[in-house]
Enzyme design. Sequence first.
Site, short mmCIF file in Angstrom:
data_model
loop_
_atom_site.label_atom_id
_atom_site.label_comp_id
_atom_site.label_asym_id
_atom_site.label_seq_id
_atom_site.Cartn_x
_atom_site.Cartn_y
_atom_site.Cartn_z
N ASP A 130 0.87 -1.18 0.00
CA ASP A 130 0.00 0.00 0.00
C ASP A 130 0.91 1.23 0.00
O ASP A 130 1.59 1.52 0.99
CB ASP A 130 -0.87 -0.05 1.27
CG ASP A 130 -1.88 1.09 1.35
OD1 ASP A 130 -1.66 2.12 0.69
OD2 ASP A 130 -2.86 0.93 2.10
N HIS A 131 0.88 1.94 -1.10
CA HIS A 131 1.83 3.05 -1.25
C HIS A 131 1.48 4.24 -0.35
O HIS A 131 2.27 5.16 -0.20
CB HIS A 131 1.89 3.48 -2.73
CG HIS A 131 3.21 4.05 -3.14
ND1 HIS A 131 4.14 4.53 -2.24
CD2 HIS A 131 3.76 4.21 -4.36
CE1 HIS A 131 5.20 4.97 -2.90
NE2 HIS A 131 4.99 4.79 -4.18
#
Length: 438
Positions: free
Chosen positions: A410-411
């Site tokens: 999850d950036h």
Amino acid sequence: MAQTQAIVIPDIGTFNKVAVIEVNIKPGDVVSTDDTLITLESDKASMEIPSPFTGKIKALHIKLGDKVSTGSMIADIETETAASNGNAAPETKVPAPVTAVEPEQPQPIVAATSVAKIETAVAPISAPSTVSNNDAALYASPIVRRLAREFGVDLTQVTGSAHKGRISRDDVQQYVKTQLQKIQTGQVSAGTGSGLPTMPEIDFSQFGPVDVQELSRINKLSATYLHRNWVVIPHVTQFEEANITEMEAFRKAQGQKQEKDGVKLTPLVFLMKAAVAALKQFPRFNTSLAPDGSTLFMKKYYNIGVAVDTPNGLVVPVIKQVDQKSLLDLAKELGEISIKARAGKLTSADMQGGCFSISSLGGIGGTAFTPIINAPDVAILGVSKAQMKPIYQNDEFVPQLMLPLSLSYDHRVIDGALAAKFITYFSELLADIRRLLL
Ligand code: CAO
């Protein structure tokens, strides 16, 4: 007395071969003077072409995607009264669009007698409309319709706040914002009511015989869940190959002894142990992001979800306290939980409390894939089939067993540099499993 009149594209000045992007009429429709018949769009502006008459559409001579110029036929209309001169259709003058890119350019046409509605376009349209055509009766300008198309918004779902219920640009923006908030807070799934374009219904039997099969309950549940995660979480996938030559030699030597006791030691349990060591080294991977995106929950426990393929669909049971279990404990538990999963006997407690997930397709094949994060985890590891490859070591190519890894993260929580460090560390642990003991 009824009379049939031709409706043509009015004088649109220097615009030539402009695309028809909306057709709001069909034969049999009754229209009033000034009702929008069609919408045209050039690379700089959109124009709605209004009806010059009140009457019933007898024939349509235009379709979506046609390129038209001044004088092109739109439709035949049956009117009760003759046109002003009784011969030709009255010409509707269209004012010049004021372009966003060249605002100072001279206007090619005088707008004095215009009844057409024109709005400035901000950018060339890049994709065809995917939104329902049922919004023809809505009162929205071409630029608002274009904005809706760009965001995949179905205008019939938007409430217009401007005069007479007209839908404004703000209304569309507010609608998108509200829908995103609803998805983030779990009030709606991304697949329903999100404002995203829906798939068209197709009658496949027109192409050949088809059977219709209902999806399983697990298929439906995971579809909603996977879709939400895919849409809400900004995924990036980092790839790596781990040299597991020594790990496999060790596993095979141990495995032969253990299989007699019914415990199958597969590469997966080594990966679970390495995952715990990497989560300890990079605690940011052992977190969950609050739905409002403002806080991180840092976990002090190490539970690993494992994707299991069952006849009814994908499930992800969670093996608890992996840090406190031996490889053999894990192998035994993994065997038991996969049997339970395939028998459809997992409880919701079996599938809760995970920190990080592993999806292993290594027993099947493939070189790499991009797994979808199993929220509320912030990362997932995809594992593909190990293969012998020539690896350059000490001035020569040596055959080594290489394991393909795909780390989706999850950036919002994890930066690319951290992900690269995590997967490198993970890969080093597998290359030298003695480090797992440290
Ligand atoms: N490379 C090469 N071989 C591998 C391997 C890899 N990465 N991983 C496993 N193998 C081998 C095993 O050693 C075993 O070989 P032997 O039978 O010769 O001993 C064989 O492949 C089968 O392993 P397995 O699949 O029974 O066991 P596992 O521990 O690797 O996996 C489980 C267990 C439950 C995860 C697996 O059965 C499964 O369901 N996998 C599918 C997961 C899935 O669907 N993921 C996708 C989710 S997204 O849709």
